[in-house]
Design a protein around this motif. Structure first.
Motif, PDB file in Angstrom:
ATOM      1  N   SER A   1       8.851 -13.449   9.867  1.00 18.14           N
ATOM      2  CA  SER A   1      10.232 -13.825  10.431  1.00 18.14           C
ATOM      3  C   SER A   1      10.463 -14.253  11.811  1.00 18.14           C
ATOM      4  CB  SER A   1      11.255 -12.816  10.188  1.00 18.14           C
ATOM      5  OG  SER A   1      10.895 -11.520  10.830  1.00 18.14           O
ATOM      6  N   GLY A   2       8.933 -13.837  12.782  1.00 20.00           N
ATOM      7  CA  GLY A   2       9.001 -14.075  14.161  1.00 20.00           C
ATOM      8  C   GLY A   2       9.522 -12.935  14.975  1.00 20.00           C
ATOM      9  N   ALA A   3       9.930 -11.820  14.318  1.00 18.39           N
ATOM     10  CA  ALA A   3      10.172 -10.415  15.180  1.00 18.39           C
ATOM     11  C   ALA A   3       9.102 -10.022  15.657  1.00 18.39           C
ATOM     12  CB  ALA A   3      11.079  -9.468  14.112  1.00 18.39           C
ATOM     13  N   ALA A   4       9.147  -9.643  16.908  1.00 19.22           N
ATOM     14  CA  ALA A   4       7.751  -9.076  17.644  1.00 19.22           C
ATOM     15  C   ALA A   4       7.640  -7.596  17.217  1.00 19.22           C
ATOM     16  CB  ALA A   4       8.000  -9.153  19.184  1.00 19.22           C
ATOM     17  N   LEU A   5       6.455  -7.006  17.198  1.00 18.08           N
ATOM     18  CA  LEU A   5       6.177  -5.799  16.788  1.00 18.08           C
ATOM     19  C   LEU A   5       5.405  -5.020  18.075  1.00 18.08           C
ATOM     20  CD1 LEU A   5       4.753  -6.131  13.397  1.00 18.08           C
ATOM     21  CD2 LEU A   5       7.183  -5.401  13.998  1.00 18.08           C
ATOM     22  N   CYS A   6       5.694  -3.495  18.318  1.00 18.92           N
ATOM     23  CA  CYS A   6       5.222  -2.890  19.387  1.00 18.92           C
ATOM     24  C   CYS A   6       3.705  -2.885  19.322  1.00 18.92           C
ATOM     25  CB  CYS A   6       5.580  -1.410  19.294  1.00 18.92           C
ATOM     26  SG  CYS A   6       4.981  -0.615  20.807  1.00 18.92           S
ATOM     27  N   ARG A   7       3.132  -2.972  20.511  1.00 14.94           N
ATOM     28  CA  ARG A   7       1.472  -3.230  20.445  1.00 14.94           C
ATOM     29  C   ARG A   7       0.990  -1.712  19.986  1.00 14.94           C
ATOM     30  NH1 ARG A   7      -1.693  -6.673  22.547  1.00 14.94           N
ATOM     31  NH2 ARG A   7      -2.578  -4.772  24.075  1.00 14.94           N
TER      32      ARG A   7
ATOM     33  N   ALA B   1       3.192  -9.440  25.487  1.00 11.80           N
ATOM     34  CA  ALA B   1       2.974  -8.228  25.005  1.00 11.80           C
ATOM     35  C   ALA B   1       4.348  -7.549  24.754  1.00 11.80           C
ATOM     36  CB  ALA B   1       2.250  -7.174  25.703  1.00 11.80           C
ATOM     37  N   ALA B   2       4.725  -7.032  23.419  1.00 13.45           N
ATOM     38  CA  ALA B   2       6.082  -6.511  22.929  1.00 13.45           C
ATOM     39  C   ALA B   2       5.774  -4.958  22.847  1.00 13.45           C
ATOM     40  CB  ALA B   2       6.515  -7.145  21.646  1.00 13.45           C
ATOM     41  N   TYR B   3       6.977  -4.189  23.083  1.00 13.51           N
ATOM     42  CA  TYR B   3       6.834  -2.727  23.001  1.00 13.51           C
ATOM     43  C   TYR B   3       8.281  -2.166  22.516  1.00 13.51           C
ATOM     44  CZ  TYR B   3       3.036  -3.473  25.981  1.00 13.51           C
ATOM     45  OH  TYR B   3       1.937  -3.982  26.776  1.00 13.51           O
ATOM     46  N   CYS B   4       8.435  -1.082  21.824  1.00  6.10           N
ATOM     47  CA  CYS B   4       9.543  -0.472  21.389  1.00  6.10           C
ATOM     48  C   CYS B   4      10.302   0.164  22.387  1.00  6.10           C
ATOM     49  CB  CYS B   4       9.245   0.369  20.307  1.00  6.10           C
ATOM     50  SG  CYS B   4       8.146   1.973  20.796  1.00  6.10           S
ATOM     51  N   GLY B   5       9.612   0.481  23.662  1.00 12.17           N
ATOM     52  CA  GLY B   5      10.382   1.058  24.357  1.00 12.17           C
ATOM     53  C   GLY B   5       9.368   1.348  25.978  1.00 12.17           C
ATOM     54  N   PRO B   6      10.073   2.098  26.857  1.00 17.56           N
ATOM     55  CA  PRO B   6       9.319   2.176  28.004  1.00 17.56           C
ATOM     56  C   PRO B   6       8.145   3.229  28.102  1.00 17.56           C
ATOM     57  CG  PRO B   6      11.534   3.237  28.604  1.00 17.56           C
ATOM     58  CD  PRO B   6      11.408   2.121  27.398  1.00 17.56           C
TER      59      PRO B   6
ATOM     60  N   PRO C   1       1.036  -1.217  -0.177  1.00 12.68           N
ATOM     61  CA  PRO C   1       0.034   0.152  -0.042  1.00 12.68           C
ATOM     62  C   PRO C   1       1.017   1.457   0.112  1.00 12.68           C
ATOM     63  CG  PRO C   1       0.229  -0.888   1.969  1.00 12.68           C
ATOM     64  CD  PRO C   1       0.852  -1.808   1.310  1.00 12.68           C
ATOM     65  N   SER C   2       0.141   2.497  -0.311  1.00 10.19           N
ATOM     66  CA  SER C   2       0.628   3.575  -0.004  1.00 10.19           C
ATOM     67  C   SER C   2      -0.317   4.162   0.877  1.00 10.19           C
ATOM     68  CB  SER C   2       0.607   4.620  -1.110  1.00 10.19           C
ATOM     69  OG  SER C   2       1.754   4.172  -1.992  1.00 10.19           O
ATOM     70  N   LYS C   3       0.070   4.761   2.100  1.00  7.45           N
ATOM     71  CA  LYS C   3      -1.096   5.058   2.963  1.00  7.45           C
ATOM     72  C   LYS C   3      -0.231   6.160   3.985  1.00  7.45           C
ATOM     73  CE  LYS C   3      -0.385   1.385   6.732  1.00  7.45           C
ATOM     74  NZ  LYS C   3      -0.746   2.219   7.939  1.00  7.45           N
ATOM     75  N   VAL C   4      -1.330   6.588   4.762  1.00  8.54           N
ATOM     76  CA  VAL C   4      -1.171   7.714   5.884  1.00  8.54           C
ATOM     77  C   VAL C   4      -1.414   7.032   7.239  1.00  8.54           C
ATOM     78  CG1 VAL C   4      -1.681   9.836   6.741  1.00  8.54           C
ATOM     79  CG2 VAL C   4      -1.349   9.904   4.452  1.00  8.54           C
ATOM     80  N   GLY C   5      -0.608   7.219   8.154  1.00  6.82           N
ATOM     81  CA  GLY C   5      -1.011   6.845   9.530  1.00  6.82           C
ATOM     82  C   GLY C   5      -1.299   5.617   9.932  1.00  6.82           C
ATOM     83  N   GLY C   6      -1.760   5.185  11.043  1.00  5.73           N
ATOM     84  CA  GLY C   6      -1.980   3.849  11.718  1.00  5.73           C
ATOM     85  C   GLY C   6      -0.682   3.314  11.731  1.00  5.73           C
ATOM     86  N   ARG C   7      -0.446   2.184  11.658  1.00  3.00           N
ATOM     87  CA  ARG C   7       0.846   1.383  11.887  1.00  3.00           C
ATOM     88  C   ARG C   7       1.539   1.175  10.464  1.00  3.00           C
ATOM     89  NH1 ARG C   7      -2.916  -0.378  15.483  1.00  3.00           N
ATOM     90  NH2 ARG C   7      -2.151  -0.835  17.610  1.00  3.00           N
ATOM     91  N   PRO C   8       3.011   1.216  10.312  1.00  2.00           N
ATOM     92  CA  PRO C   8       3.508   0.989   9.213  1.00  2.00           C
ATOM     93  C   PRO C   8       3.262  -0.515   8.679  1.00  2.00           C
ATOM     94  CG  PRO C   8       5.147   0.988  10.990  1.00  2.00           C
ATOM     95  CD  PRO C   8       3.857   1.310  11.553  1.00  2.00           C
TER      96      PRO C   8
END
Length: 377
Positions: A134-140, A156-161, A27-34
Motif C-alpha cells: 500500500s506504500g506505508a513505510a515500516l520501521c527498519r 529510512a523509516a522508524y516507529c519512533g526516536p 505463517p504462524s511464527k515467533v519473533g523477528g518482524r511481524p
C-alpha cells in the motif's frame, strides 16, 4: 484451525526457509518482524508502547487462525507484542508489557490472490519488506509502522526516536545520504538486531486425548485446573468442619501431609503438558479453557472486558512458559518471565472496520509455592 485443543511447537528456520515466514505464506511464527496480514489499520506506535515503561514493545508471535464458515475471516491472524524490559513483568494481570491484536480478510481481497500460496521457494531470496504494498513505510528496526523518517536521507523509516537512535548506532550513519545501491547493502545487513526476539516457525499439531493414568484432571470434564481448585476447596471445607474442636495429634499429622490447593493445580498443569513438554501454544477457541499454572490470579468473567463492538470475549489460545526457552532472555539479573499468557478475543469476531482490533491478554505467574517449573533445559 481444527476443533479440539491444538498445540504449537517452535521450529528453527534456516536461511533457505525464511520465505515461509513472509506475509504471502500466512505463517504462524515467533519473533523477528511481524508478517502483517492486512495492510490497512495497522496498530500505531502509541498502541505498541509498553503500558509501564512506555518503550516500544517487540513482536512476540503470531498465529494464523482462520474461522471455518466465516467468509469475512477466510484469512485471520492474531498478533502478540511484548516489552523487552524485565522489570515490567513483575506484576500479574492484564495490559502492562503485553498486547494482542486480531486482523482478518475475506478470500477475495486487494492484497492476496484467491489461490493458495505456492509451496515452492521463490527463485531468489526475498529482501526484508521496508514498505507495504500500500506504500506505508515500516520501521527498519522492528517492522511496525514507520511514520518517522531519517531527517538526512529521508529513506529510512522508524516507529519512533528510540529505534532511530538504535539504528544510527548500529550502522545507518555509514550509509545515510549515500546512493541507493549502498542503501540496498544496508538493508541486506539489517536481517536481525538485538531488539527482535529470535525467529521460529510455529508448527501446529492436535493434542492427543490420552493423559497419564494418575493425572489430577479429567480432560473430558472441561474443568481443568480451575475445576481441581473448586473440588479441593470443597475438600478443605469438609476437613475444616471436623476441626472445630481441639485437634488430636493424628489429625494434625494428616493435615500436614495434605496437599495444598496450589500443589494440586500446579500438578494438574504439569500432568497436562507432560506428554508434549515442548509445547509453546495451546489453542482452543471458545472450547476448553486455559490450563492455569496456579490458583492465584485467575481472571473472573468481570475481569475480561467486552470487545469494542459490545460482544463478550472468549478464550482463544495461551502461550506457555516453554516459549521463554527459545527467546534467549535469561540474564544474571532480572529476566522476562511468566507462568502463562492467555489471549481472549471477540466472541462475534467482529470486522473492526477491517482494522487491527486490539484484543485482551492476561498474564498469570507461577505461585511462590511452586518449587519446580515445568521448563525444559
Amino acid at each position: 484451525m481444527a476443533g479440539g485443543v491444538e498445540l504449537g511447537f517452535a521450529e528453527p528456520v534456516g536461511p533457505d526457509g525464511v520465505w515461509r515466514l513472509r506475509s504471502a505464506q500466512f505463517p504462524s511464527k515467533v519473533g523477528g518482524r511481524p508478517a502483517w496480514l492486512g495492510e490497512a489499520g495497522l496498530p500505531g506506535s502509541d498502541a505498541l508502547r509498553c503500558g509501564r515503561c512506555l518503550q516500544p514493545r517487540a513482536f512476540l508471535l503470531q498465529l494464523y487462525a482462520p474461522l471455518p464458515g466465516r467468509p469475512d475471516a477466510f484469512h485471520r491472524s492474531l498478533f502478540v507484542f511484548a516489552c523487552r524490559g524485565a522489570a515490567c513483568y513483575r506484576l500479574p494481570g492484564p495490559a502492562g508489557p503485553l498486547c494482542a491484536f486480531r486482523n482478518q480478510l475475506p478470500r477475495r481481497n486487494a492484497t492476496y490472490p484467491e489461490e493458495p500460496p505456492s509451496e515452492r521457494p521463490p527463485p531468489r531470496p526475498e529482501p526484508i519488506p521496508r514498505r507495504l504494498r500500500s506504500g506505508a513505510a515500516l520501521c527498519r528496526v522492528c517492522g511496525c509502522l514507520g511514520p518517522r523518517a531519517c531527517g538526512r536521507c529521508r529513506r529510512a523509516a522508524y516507529c519512533g526516536p528510540e529505534h532511530q537512535a538504535m539504528d544510527w548506532k548500529r550502522g545507518h550513519r555509514r550509509y545515510c545520504g549515500t546512493d541507493r545501491d549502498a542503501g540496498a547493502t544496508e538493508d541486506a545487513e539489517q536481517d536481525h538486531n538485538e531488539f527482535l526476539f529470535p525467529e521460529y516457525e510455529i508448527l501446529i499439531e492436535p493434542e492427543e486425548a490420552e493423559l497419564p493414568a494418575d493425572s489430577a484432571v479429567d480432560p473430558n470434564n472441561g474443568k481443568g485446573a480451575v475445576g481441581a481448585s473448586k473440588e479441593l476447596e470443597q475438600e478443605e471445607s469438609r476437613v475444616t468442619s471436623t476441626t472445630s474442636e481441639a485437634l488430636d495429634e493424628q489429625t494434625l499429622e494428616a493435615m500436614a501431609k495434605h496437599e495444598t490447593k496450589e500443589d494440586k493445580i500446579f500438578q494438574a498443569f504439569k500432568d497436562r503438558i507432560t506428554a508434549e513438554p515442548e509445547q509453546i501454544i495451546r489453542y482452543c477457541r471458545g472450547g476448553e479453557g486455559p490450563v492455569w499454572v496456579s490458583g492465584e490470579n485467575i481472571p473472573e468473567e468481570k475481569d475480561i472486558p467486552n470487545c469494542s463492538c459490545g460482544a463478550k470475549r472468549v478464550f482463544e489460545f495461551q502461550i506457555m512458559p516453554q516459549l521463554l526457552n527459545h527467546l534467549k532472555v535469561d540474564s544474571l539479573g532480572e529476566s522476562i518471565d511468566w507462568g502463562t499468557l492467555v489471549v481472549y478475543t471477540c466472541a462475534e469476531n467482529c470486522s473492526a472496520e477491517n482494522k487491527y482490533a486490539e484484543e485482551f491478554i492476561w498474564k498469570q505467574d507461577f505461585s511462590v509455592d511452586s518449587t519446580e517449573l515445568p521448563l525444559s533445559s
